[in-house]
Design an enzyme around this catalytic site. Structure first.
Site: not given
Length: 722
Positions: A102, A564, A570, A608, A657, A689
């Site tokens: 992040k 979650d 972050e 994550c 991803h 994730c």
């Protein structure tokens, strides 16, 4: 003289053109030439928007995927030949892609390069100026992320003794990249948000040498944002002969004494929030502060407090009456700069007065927190009734979102199908998801979230106090977007959040099904908060609303609840002095949500794409039963920070991803490395994730491989024990 500077206008574009171009190219529907031309056309749109509202704006903002990756390639860290987009995108989303983190406490995910062990860089001039946007913007200020920020956010920032050597090597690389631009005389916009980090003061002697040398080579505008530099850092930087220096406006602190010819870049209007600025009130505070500078004949540049890519492009849809005329997205922020400049020059009072409406009163008082959960030993014994095997397997929550599901939600929104027909289709999708997971042999199941468009937006739509836009998209990473909801009043549960779908899924299987809630930290972090309401106030209000849902889950016998919190790290304050208070807020919010659950309910936490070296204090304070974290792009050495914690840990075994397939052998190797830090009884096996972004075929292949890796690991350890 007063001028205005806009920067960070969303590369996503007014109609998500950027997303469509990238995804069509990745699917093979666009050639490289067509992709680059499409991005050039989009940059021309952005430049036209800048030109109509501000005096100064950047050139070179239009990244192919991520500015940190662009810079890493331009500095020669990764050998990507000119025009080789396949090699470039492999670093972003291929096998062995760079980690995601992040960006300075925001929900923008940047790619994280690895610095060379020996401080030496080989600039690749084919990648700077970057290959997109130069032709459309010949008069813009060339821009790039500064060397100090690049150093600080890398995977392996140097120890204290190595900072100077790396900065000196980066200085030579930057000078080489910028040398062709020097004859043009255009100021270079160097973006250095890392100057607001605490360690910058310790590195100040190196930084002064760095920027002095750069300013001798090119006209330099040094832009910091997100956090103001320490006073000593700003005072020292102000003595350097630069074209411009970012200055935070504090009414009770005079601006720093700047070197002759240096323009203060005054960070005056919001860059991350969505509420319009009270421009008349701002003028009354700002004008006396600026008068000594203006009387001295110094140029003053007005700018936003952060890059505008944290906002949607423009307010372009009908709003409910209580929000009409109150919101400002990126384009409106540029308009605010135009209006503010006029006000400071004695023009436009009427237009500015009509611009702003005061907010309503935020009326919320949290209830008493629930009692703490039972001791861990009691919980562990009670959760034995779940009957989980060694190395339990699960997924994080979402299963692939197909085009059919997206069209189904659109049909419901547009009224083409009834709520009853929609619900029947969602139940059919849940049936398929449960059947698939049982066939694969997973131990703790999920309903797959077919009804959820987004992990925050979905909850906002079921809570009073939120407004969810239809077109307010913001870029998260690559081509992935989300629509941040707008919290404008204390949140209250309008209807059940996850109960209905979880109970239906649980009715289809004897295996435990996780009820999955987005936590209050993430709901607050990924929404726009009310004007004048602090982050902590919003978090506790959201925790109260989630607590009601958890009470219903408890009453209906749900045995596993997952919260979650991908935004947990972050949002951790960047300054050490503020971090203990944040840990206490996280602890209180988490316990407000799950504290009323009995010992037999297993509580999972998921997060994550963060720097997990800071995670341990939060796990100790929150005390979940299981935590799952992204691991496939991380150096597994981070797990050493979690050793000795008495909880289950599930580091991801494949990267969700990336479209690439991960074979069972590679997953098994990862699991064996994880076991060097995690006891056998504590290791869980799961993806990084949610699988929402993957196609059904991609997800199924990797889940099959994950289950095969789990089978082999169990068999291997069983054989050792015989």
């Amino acid at each position: 003289m007063i001028r205005t500077l806009g920067f960070g206008l969303p590369r996503l574009g007014p109609h998500r053109e950027y997303k469509r171009l990238l995804e069509e190219f990745w699917k093979g529907g666009l050639s490289k030439r067509e992709l680059l031309q499409g991005l050039e056309d989009l940059e021309a749109v952005r430049v036209r928007d800048y030109r109509t509202r501000v005096d100064l704006y950047p050139a070179g903002e239009m990244s192919l995927y991520d500015p940190m990756l662009d810079l890493a390639v331009a500095l020669g860290l990764y050998p990507v030949p000119a025009g080789d987009l396949e090699a470039y995108f492999a670093l972003a989303r291929g096998k062995g892609a760079l980690p995601l983190r992040k960006w300075f406490g925001t929900n923008y995910h940047h790619l994280v390069p690895r610095l060379p062990e020996r401080p030496a860089y080989t600039p690749n001039p084919a990648w700077f100026p970057y290959p997109v946007g130069q032709g459309a913007n010949p008069e813009g200020l060339p821009t790039l992320i500064g060397p100090y920020t690049f150093l600080r956010v890398a995977q392996n920032p140097p120890e204290e003794k190595g900072v100077r050597a790396h900065l000196e090597a980066l200085l030579e690389a930057y000078r080489a990249l910028l040398a062709p631009l020097a004859p043009q005389g255009r100021p270079i916009l160097l973006q250095e948000p890392a100057l607001g980090l605490e360690e910058a003061e310790a590195h100040l002697p190196h930084l002064l040498d760095l920027y002095r040398s750069l300013a001798e080579a090119v006209p330099l505008v040094l832009l910091s944002y997100y956090l103001p530099p320490a006073p000593r850092v700003l005072e020292a930087l102000a003595q350097l002969p630069m074209r411009g220096l970012a200055v935070w406006f504090h009414p009770h602190q005079p601006p720093p004494a700047l070197a002759p010819g240096t323009a203060p870049v005054v960070l005056a209007v919001e860059g991350q929030g969505v509420w319009r600025t009270d421009l008349l009130a701002l003028r009354e505070r700002l004008l006396p502060w600026l008068e000594p500078l203006l009387d001295d004949g110094r140029e003053v540049i007005l700018a936003p407090k952060a890059p505008l890519f944290h906002l949607p492009w423009r307010v372009s849809e009908p709003l409910p009456p209580h929000l009409e005329g109150r919101l400002a997205f990126a384009e409106e922020r540029l308009e605010e700069l135009r209006l503010l400049k006029g006000l400071l020059l004695g023009q436009g009072d009427g237009e500015a007065a009509a611009w702003y409406t005061p907010p309503p009163i935020w009326d919320f008082q949290p209830s008493s927190p629930p009692p703490p959960r039972p001791p861990r030993e009691v919980r562990h014994q009670a959760q034995g009734a779940l009957g989980l095997p060694r190395f339990p397997t699960t997924t994080i929550g979402s299963l692939p979102q197909t085009q059919q599901l997206r069209e189904l939600r659109l049909s419901l929104r547009s009224g083409r199908i009834s709520p009853e027909a929609y619900e029947a289709e969602i139940q059919r999708a849940i049936q398929e998801n449960i059947r698939l997971q049982e066939e694969l042999g997973l131990d703790v199941l999920v309903h797959g979230e077919p009804e959820r468009s987004d992990m925050v937006e979905f909850f906002a739509e079921r809570l009073e106090g939120f407004y969810t836009t239809q077109r307010g998209f913001v870029l998260s990473y690559g081509s992935r977007v989300w629509r941040p909801p707008i919290l404008h009043a204390p949140p209250r549960r309008r209807e059940a959040l996850v109960l209905r779908e979880t109970l239906y899924a649980q009715s289809l299987t004897p295996k435990p099904v996780k009820a999955i809630l987005t936590g209050p930290i993430t709901l607050a972090a990924w929404s726009y908060l009310p004007e004048g309401v602090g982050f902590g106030e919003a978090v506790l209000a959201l925790a109260e609303a989630l607590r009601e849902e958890v009470e219903d889950l408890k009453a209906h016998g749900i045995r596993v609840v997952q919260v979650d919190e991908p935004a947990l790290l972050e949002r951790m304050p960047l300054r050490d002095q503020d971090q203990p208070g944040y840990v206490r807020l996280v602890q209180e919010a988490f316990h407000r949500v799950v504290g009323g659950l009995g010992p037999g309910v297993q509580v999972h936490l998921h997060l994550c794409y963060s720097d997990y070296r800071a995670l341990r204090p939060f796990l100790e304070a929150m005390d979940p039963d299981v935590v799952s974290v992204e691991g496939a792009r991380q150096d597994p050495a981070f797990l050493s920070e979690l050793q000795g914690l008495p909880l289950g840990i599930g580091p991801g075994v494949f990267d969700v991803h990336s479209p690439e397939e991960t074979d069972p052998e590679e997953m098994l190797r990862r699991l064996e490395v994880y076991l060097e830090a995690i006891p056998e009884h504590a290791l869980w096996i799961n993806p990084d994730c949610g699988l929402k972004t993957r196609s059904p075929e991609e997800a199924l292949r990797n889940l099959r491989h994950m289950m095969e890796a789990a089978r082999r690991l169990r068999a291997r350890l069983a054989a050792k024990e015989e």
